[in-house]
Design an enzyme around this catalytic site. Structure first.
Site, PDB file in Angstrom:
ATOM      1  N   GLU A 142       0.944  -0.807  -0.122  1.00 25.17           N
ATOM      2  CA  GLU A 142      -0.305   0.457   0.221  1.00 25.17           C
ATOM      3  C   GLU A 142       0.703   1.216  -0.198  1.00 25.17           C
ATOM      4  O   GLU A 142       2.138   1.373   0.853  1.00 25.17           O
ATOM      5  CB  GLU A 142      -1.009  -0.169   1.032  1.00 25.17           C
ATOM      6  CG  GLU A 142      -0.240  -0.246   2.494  1.00 25.17           C
ATOM      7  CD  GLU A 142      -1.131   0.100   3.587  1.00 25.17           C
ATOM      8  OE1 GLU A 142      -2.685  -0.801   3.271  1.00 25.17           O
ATOM      9  OE2 GLU A 142      -0.496  -0.119   4.673  1.00 25.17           O
ATOM     10  N   CYS A 143       0.039   2.362  -0.408  1.00 27.48           N
ATOM     11  CA  CYS A 143       1.616   3.524   0.096  1.00 27.48           C
ATOM     12  C   CYS A 143       2.688   3.485  -0.657  1.00 27.48           C
ATOM     13  O   CYS A 143       2.582   2.898  -2.684  1.00 27.48           O
ATOM     14  CB  CYS A 143       0.940   4.022   0.587  1.00 27.48           C
ATOM     15  SG  CYS A 143       1.989   5.898   1.200  1.00 27.48           S
ATOM     16  N   GLY A 144       3.092   3.877  -0.229  1.00 26.39           N
ATOM     17  CA  GLY A 144       4.848   3.609  -0.503  1.00 26.39           C
ATOM     18  C   GLY A 144       5.497   2.441  -1.554  1.00 26.39           C
ATOM     19  O   GLY A 144       5.990   2.208  -2.097  1.00 26.39           O
ATOM     20  N   GLY A 145       4.758   1.175  -0.710  1.00 24.27           N
ATOM     21  CA  GLY A 145       5.152   0.077  -1.248  1.00 24.27           C
ATOM     22  C   GLY A 145       3.943  -0.137  -2.594  1.00 24.27           C
ATOM     23  O   GLY A 145       5.440  -1.486  -3.003  1.00 24.27           O
ATOM     24  N   LEU A 146       3.087   0.243  -3.128  1.00 22.31           N
ATOM     25  CA  LEU A 146       2.944   0.320  -4.370  1.00 22.31           C
ATOM     26  C   LEU A 146       3.766   0.951  -5.054  1.00 22.31           C
ATOM     27  O   LEU A 146       3.945   0.481  -6.267  1.00 22.31           O
ATOM     28  CB  LEU A 146       1.763   0.963  -3.732  1.00 22.31           C
ATOM     29  CG  LEU A 146       0.741  -0.089  -4.028  1.00 22.31           C
ATOM     30  CD1 LEU A 146      -1.365   0.647  -3.843  1.00 22.31           C
ATOM     31  CD2 LEU A 146       0.043  -1.685  -4.600  1.00 22.31           C
TER      32      LEU A 146
END
Length: 397
Positions: free
Chosen positions: A328-332
């Site tokens: 999610e977020c930065g992980g994406l």
């Protein structure tokens, strides 16, 4: 349970920095301080955790029931000397017109004494009608006192004290003067995360020094001790799997640090052994059954992330070979083909056939609702024993 609710008249009043200082200063007494943060937030809790030495938990009306909020407060503060709840935005601010999701509503739900932080820049006599207005607006609120913040000097402080004592019955709990050490660098989503700041503990201690000198800590302790018992609730944690059954990798480093402690605890209670993965230093993934890449600021580490080609390739290969991965977020952003920021483009993992482009201003910020579709790869979720597929969430990007 001893507790305080630290709120403000409006955002940017310095209540987070003050809360950080209070956590650290009270921990020196020494008290065991358990911090909480109202609403969905990652960065402030990182600082509060670092200042107190205990994981900060969130209390959020959108993603939690009233019983869950009360349980979370009571459960995680049960072995502490004092719980400190930091508000978000202003005391009466929230999404709902009736204030049912405001900071004041949370303070009343938990029956916590409220300490109001007032940004005093450019005001003296004006603090009196402000305090009286807050007092009259909701008489059921336990308003316990005020801390003046960003005070311009001893003369300014003297006027603020005289006016408050003349026109109100508000206890004055402190007057914190403007000081460079009371400032933490801000970024597009809030304060700079403490996991990125090498001298974070040094700065926390400098803030604690100033708070200790200018805030009446013994009086605050007395106020916290006046809090009534937390109202009873009907909520319990799910049963624990005593032996871990799966190994879940958690990417935690200077690029990725946005995780809710309650989520990680839920994974462990469900039978997961959490394995830390450092996307900046590790050359390959350990043996895993799943991978969780949370949010953060990968753009600030994008050169180092990109330079770690062995790990990027290993993650891509593992996911393509069927390793379950939630990001999610930065992980994406990390799983995209490139991160583009400030005129530079660097390659990332490349599992998602798209580029992540950083804009100057936030593009999405607020509460959202998600609904599962037939494309959901994992089992349907349940919320409060309801078979509804609506997922209550928030977005910061």
């Amino acid at each position: 349970m001893n507790r305080l609710f630290i709120s403000a008249a409006h955002k940017s009043s310095g209540k987070t920095t003050l809360s950080i200082g209070l956590c650290a200063a009270l921990s020196r007494q020494p008290y065991t301080v358990q911090p909480f943060k109202k609403g969905p937030d990652y960065i402030d809790p990182l600082w509060l955790s670092a200042a107190s030495g205990r994981a900060c938990h969130n209390l959020d009306f959108n993603t939690m029931t009233h019983d869950e909020i009360r349980f979370t407060l009571a459960h995680y503060a049960q072995d502490s000397d004092i719980a400190l709840i930091e508000a978000n935005k202003g005391l009466f601010d929230g999404m709902a017109l009736d204030g049912s999701d405001s900071n004041a509503a949370l303070a009343k739900l938990t029956q916590s004494p409220v300490v109001l932080v007032i940004n005093t820049v450019g005001t003296t006599r004006g603090v009196a009608p402000l305090l009286l207005g807050y007092q009259a607006f909701d008489p059921d609120l336990l308003l316990a006192g005020v801390i003046f913040n960003l005070v311009g000097g001893s003369r300014h402080e003297s006027k603020l004290r005289q006016i408050t004592e003349t026109y109100t019955d508000f206890p004055i709990l402190g007057a914190v003067h403007k000081h460079p050490d009371m400032q933490i660098e801000e970024r597009h989503l809030g304060l700079m995360p403490s996991n990125e700041q090498q001298q974070a503990q040094q700065q926390i201690q400098r803030i604690a020094d100033l708070v200790e000198q200018q805030v009446d800590l013994p009086r605050l302790i007395q106020i916290s001790q006046s809090a009534p018992p937390v109202p009873p609730c009907h909520y319990a944690l799910p049963e624990t799997h005593h032996a871990p059954t799966v190994r879940i990798g958690i990417c935690r480093d200077a690029a990725f640090a946005f995780y809710y402690p309650s989520d990680l605890i839920a994974l462990e209670r469900a039978g997961a052994k959490l394995i830390t993965v450092d996307t900046l230093q590790d050359s390959h993934l350990p043996e895993l059954d799943g991978l969780f890449i949370g949010g953060g600021f990968p753009e600030t580490q994008m050169q180092t992330l990109s330079a770690n080609q062995p790990l990027r390739q290993h993650i891509k290969q593992a996911i393509e070979n069927g390793l379950p991965c939630y990001a999610e977020c930065g992980g994406l952003m990390y799983l995209a083909e490139h991160i583009i920021w400030q005129g530079q483009s660097v390659p990332m993992v490349g599992v998602i056939p798209a580029d992540a482009v950083m804009c100057e201003r936030p593009q999405g910020r607020g509460y959202i609702r998600l609904k599962e579709t037939e494309h959901m790869p994992w089992a349907k979720t349940k919320r409060d024993n309801d078979t509804s597929t609506v997922i209550y969430a928030h977005e910061f990007h």
